[in-house]
Design a protein around this motif. Structure first.
Motif, PDB file in Angstrom:
ATOM      1  N   SER A  11       0.860  -1.185   0.000  1.00  0.00           N
ATOM      2  CA  SER A  11       0.000   0.000   0.000  1.00  0.00           C
ATOM      3  C   SER A  11       0.894   1.231   0.000  1.00  0.00           C
ATOM      4  CB  SER A  11      -0.888   0.014   1.247  1.00  0.00           C
ATOM      5  OG  SER A  11      -1.331   1.349   1.486  1.00  0.00           O
ATOM      6  N   LEU A  37      -3.628   0.517  -4.065  1.00  0.00           N
ATOM      7  CA  LEU A  37      -3.830   1.965  -4.198  1.00  0.00           C
ATOM      8  C   LEU A  37      -5.052   2.402  -3.391  1.00  0.00           C
ATOM      9  CD1 LEU A  37      -3.304   1.716  -8.021  1.00  0.00           C
ATOM     10  CD2 LEU A  37      -1.724   2.888  -6.481  1.00  0.00           C
ATOM     11  N   VAL A  55      -3.428   7.506 -10.523  1.00  0.00           N
ATOM     12  CA  VAL A  55      -3.303   6.071 -10.831  1.00  0.00           C
ATOM     13  C   VAL A  55      -2.919   5.892 -12.295  1.00  0.00           C
ATOM     14  CG1 VAL A  55      -4.575   3.885 -10.974  1.00  0.00           C
ATOM     15  CG2 VAL A  55      -4.891   5.401  -8.990  1.00  0.00           C
ATOM     16  N   PHE A  66      -2.105  -3.623 -10.315  1.00  0.00           N
ATOM     17  CA  PHE A  66      -2.631  -2.567  -9.447  1.00  0.00           C
ATOM     18  C   PHE A  66      -3.946  -3.041  -8.833  1.00  0.00           C
ATOM     19  CE2 PHE A  66       0.651   0.083 -10.294  1.00  0.00           C
ATOM     20  CZ  PHE A  66       0.459   1.305 -10.934  1.00  0.00           C
ATOM     21  N   ALA A  68      -7.008  -1.408  -6.840  1.00  0.00           N
ATOM     22  CA  ALA A  68      -7.620  -0.152  -6.382  1.00  0.00           C
ATOM     23  C   ALA A  68      -8.555  -0.463  -5.220  1.00  0.00           C
ATOM     24  CB  ALA A  68      -8.390   0.504  -7.532  1.00  0.00           C
ATOM     25  N   CYS A  87      -6.175  -0.918 -13.631  1.00  0.00           N
ATOM     26  CA  CYS A  87      -6.160  -1.696 -12.377  1.00  0.00           C
ATOM     27  C   CYS A  87      -6.627  -3.120 -12.661  1.00  0.00           C
ATOM     28  CB  CYS A  87      -7.047  -1.043 -11.326  1.00  0.00           C
ATOM     29  SG  CYS A  87      -6.395   0.543 -10.747  1.00  0.00           S
TER      30      CYS A  87
END
Ligand code: DX5
Ligand code: ZN
Length: 220
Positions: A11, A37, A55, A66, A68, A87
């Motif tokens: 994170s 994220l 992002v 990724f 989110a 993501c």
């Protein structure tokens, strides 16, 4: 019996927010599997972090997946857009005051895996109505909104029931993950461990990630 594959997601909430590209690349060099994220809107949680444009700007910094984590009041306005900017997974909070099935389906249509996050105190049964719209869950072991809080084992105790509700789909565990808590998260059924301060609060990030993996392995 195949060993469970445990992944470490960094994170970046507690990284240097003035140098996020470097933070993402440091986490990659340190050996993490994923980048987590934390998107906060200042309404769902009393904190405001970064959003879609950040992002999108970070997407080119790494090939790592990724994840989110949307701590936002109106996920329907945003969730699919995080998939569109690259993501791999998008988690929205079940406590957000909206109908979630259409948003979860929109995340999938946009090419990402759909997830629901459960804040502390939200029972695992809350996700049952959405099971057919979900690819994973995110169980919070701290109250969403801040990094650096203490892991709450009673919240991790929900993971088993969440996994059952999702027929064994992966559960990400988020909040206070350290070498002292990673095995408990895994023992309860977590397979993606989200760590912020355990990584970015360490001088030797790679050693911190190795130590987390070793501690997690003890719980597998
Ligand atoms: C909190 C965030 C978490 C947090 C994790 O709202 O969702 O991802 O940044 O940070 P640590 O590992 O420090 O608890
Ligand atoms: Zn998070």
């Amino acid at each position: 019996m195949s060993a469970v594959t445990i992944e470490i997601a960094a994170s970046i909430l507690n990284a240097d927010l003035g140098a996020l590209r470097e933070a993402v690349q440091e986490a990659e060099r340190a050996g993490v599997d994923r980048i987590h994220l934390d998107i906060m809107d200042g309404h769902f949680v009393p904190n405001l972090t970064f959003g879609l444009a950040t992002v999108e700007a970070l997407r080119g910094a790494t090939q790592l997946p990724f994840d989110a984590h949307l701590m936002v009041e109106r996920p329907s306005l945003w969730a699919a857009r995080y998939a569109e900017v690259g993501c791999a997974t998008v988690a929205i909070h079940v406590e957000a005051p909206e109908a979630h099935a259409p948003t979860l389906d929109a995340i999938r249509r946009a090419g990402a895996q759909s997830g629901l996050a459960l804040d502390p105190g939200t029972p695992s049964v809350a996700i049952e109505p959405y099971a057919s719209h979900l690819d994973f869950a995110l169980v919070m072991t701290v109250k969403s909104g801040l990094g650096g809080q203490a892991y709450r084992p009673e919240e991790a105790a929900r993971i088993g029931a969440v996994r059952s509700a999702l027929a064994g789909a992966p559960v990400h565990v988020d909040g206070g993950i350290k070498t002292s808590t990673a095995s408990d998260a895994v023992r309860n059924g977590g397979s993606v461990l989200v760590a912020g301060t355990a990584i970015f609060g360490s001088v030797d990030r790679a050693a911190a990630v190795r130590a987390l993996r070793e501690a997690a392995g003890a719980g597998a």
